[in-house]
Design a protein around this motif. Structure first.
Motif, short mmCIF file in Angstrom:
data_model
loop_
_atom_site.label_atom_id
_atom_site.label_comp_id
_atom_site.label_asym_id
_atom_site.label_seq_id
_atom_site.Cartn_x
_atom_site.Cartn_y
_atom_site.Cartn_z
N PHE A 72 -5.56 -1.11 -8.03
CA PHE A 72 -4.82 0.08 -8.45
C PHE A 72 -5.15 0.43 -9.90
N ALA A 73 -5.16 -0.58 -10.77
CA ALA A 73 -5.47 -0.33 -12.18
C ALA A 73 -6.86 0.27 -12.34
N ARG A 74 -7.82 -0.26 -11.60
CA ARG A 74 -9.20 0.24 -11.69
C ARG A 74 -9.30 1.68 -11.21
N GLU A 75 -8.59 1.99 -10.13
CA GLU A 75 -8.71 3.31 -9.51
C GLU A 75 -7.91 4.38 -10.22
N MET A 108 1.91 12.85 -13.88
CA MET A 108 3.01 12.10 -14.48
C MET A 108 2.46 11.03 -15.43
N THR A 109 3.03 10.95 -16.63
CA THR A 109 2.69 9.89 -17.56
C THR A 109 3.35 8.60 -17.08
N MET A 110 2.56 7.53 -16.96
CA MET A 110 3.06 6.30 -16.37
C MET A 110 2.58 5.09 -17.15
N GLY A 154 0.79 -1.22 0.00
CA GLY A 154 0.00 0.00 0.00
C GLY A 154 0.82 1.26 0.00
N GLU A 155 1.95 1.27 0.73
CA GLU A 155 2.74 2.50 0.83
C GLU A 155 3.38 2.86 -0.52
N VAL A 156 3.72 1.85 -1.31
CA VAL A 156 4.27 2.11 -2.65
C VAL A 156 3.17 2.56 -3.61
N LEU A 157 2.03 1.89 -3.56
CA LEU A 157 0.91 2.27 -4.43
C LEU A 157 0.44 3.69 -4.13
N ASP A 158 0.48 4.09 -2.86
CA ASP A 158 0.06 5.45 -2.50
C ASP A 158 0.95 6.49 -3.17
N VAL A 159 2.26 6.23 -3.21
CA VAL A 159 3.18 7.14 -3.89
C VAL A 159 2.87 7.20 -5.38
N MET A 160 2.58 6.04 -5.97
CA MET A 160 2.28 6.01 -7.40
C MET A 160 0.97 6.73 -7.70
N LYS A 161 -0.01 6.59 -6.84
CA LYS A 161 -1.28 7.32 -7.01
C LYS A 161 -1.05 8.82 -7.00
N GLN A 162 -0.18 9.26 -6.08
CA GLN A 162 0.10 10.69 -6.01
C GLN A 162 0.80 11.18 -7.26
#
Length: 254
Positions: free
Chosen positions: A212-215, A201-203, A187-195
């Motif tokens: 994560f993909a859905r959100e 940022m293009t990702m 979760g802590e890594v996904l939270d950074v990616m969400k931000q």
């Protein structure tokens, strides 16, 4: 018109006699998040590595921000660039791997500073100031003096993200960035990616994190046997998959 950030046109890749990518076509606009899902061995990571020319494209064309990656066009022929020219292109493309690949003898701060100092010839003061901001951005301001072996897997991966961002890339590539983590650290890594996504940022993210993909994703592609078998918006594809292989895949991961 502004060119897409990533444009793949009939991309093929062989390893010996095995065709790993069999005509990939896709487009990612500036600021979009593309999530790639699918079973192991389907070509997902290979395609990601082709985007920054860690793997060479054997046929087709692959461009980032309107420029061919790894090749120059002369007439109707493509010629592979020299290594130093490819390295210059890679400065605009950040990549985060499954394994963190941090320098074990450097602190978190030094790991983030290293690229700008070595590759971009920035001053230590400039690189340090940016590194401190980036470590704060990923929630690790209080861990800057620690070495990788003093950090959890999730913290190491967040340092790896900060290190990639330190080069100020136009595009971020994530190759299953949470697959090596214990479940409670994902979760802590996904939270950074969400931000990062919220910041524009293009990702491109290869992931099994369907939530994560859905959100977060703007596009979702299902890649299997070197082809894109299904594509669309994440909510649409996840809620109503049409491809039988996609249906089977979702049954296993949801």
């Amino acid at each position: 018109m502004t060119p897409p950030m990533v444009l793949a046109e009939n991309v093929h890749k062989w390893f010996g006699r095995i065709e790993v990518l069999r005509g990939i076509d896709l487009e990612v606009a500036n600021g979009e998040v593309l999530c790639i899902v699918g079973p192991s061995g389907g070509g997902k990571s290979t395609f990601l590595r082709c985007i920054n020319h860690l793997e060479r494209v054997d046929a087709g064309r692959l461009s980032v921000a309107g420029r061919l990656v790894g090749y120059r066009e002369k007439g109707d022929r493509l010629h592979e660039m020299h290594d130093k020219d490819v390295a210059a292109q890679r400065r605009d493309i950040g990549m985060v791997f499954q394994r963190f690949n941090l320098f074990p003898h450097m602190t978190a701060l030094q790991n983030v500073m290293e690229g700008p100092i070595t590759v971009k010839r920035e001053s230590k003061a400039t690189a340090r100031a940016r590194a401190e901001k980036l470590l704060a951005r990923v929630g690790l301001a209080d861990r800057s003096a620690m070495y990788p072996n003093q950090l959890s897997g999730g913290q190491q991966q967040r340092v790896a993200i900060a290190r990639a961002l330190a080069m100020e890339p136009k595009l971020m590539l994530f190759d299953e960035p949470t697959s090596a983590l214990d479940p409670e650290l994902v979760g802590e890594v996904l939270d950074v990616m969400k931000q990062l996504a919220e910041d524009g940022m293009t990702m491109i993210v290869v992931t099994h994190e369907i939530g994560f993909a859905r959100e977060v994703g703007d596009q979702l592609v299902f890649m299997v046997d070197g082809v894109i078998a299904e594509a669309g918006t994440p909510r649409e594809v996840i809620a109503n998959p049409k491809n039988p292989r996609m249906q089977d895949f979702l049954r296993k991961v949801l």
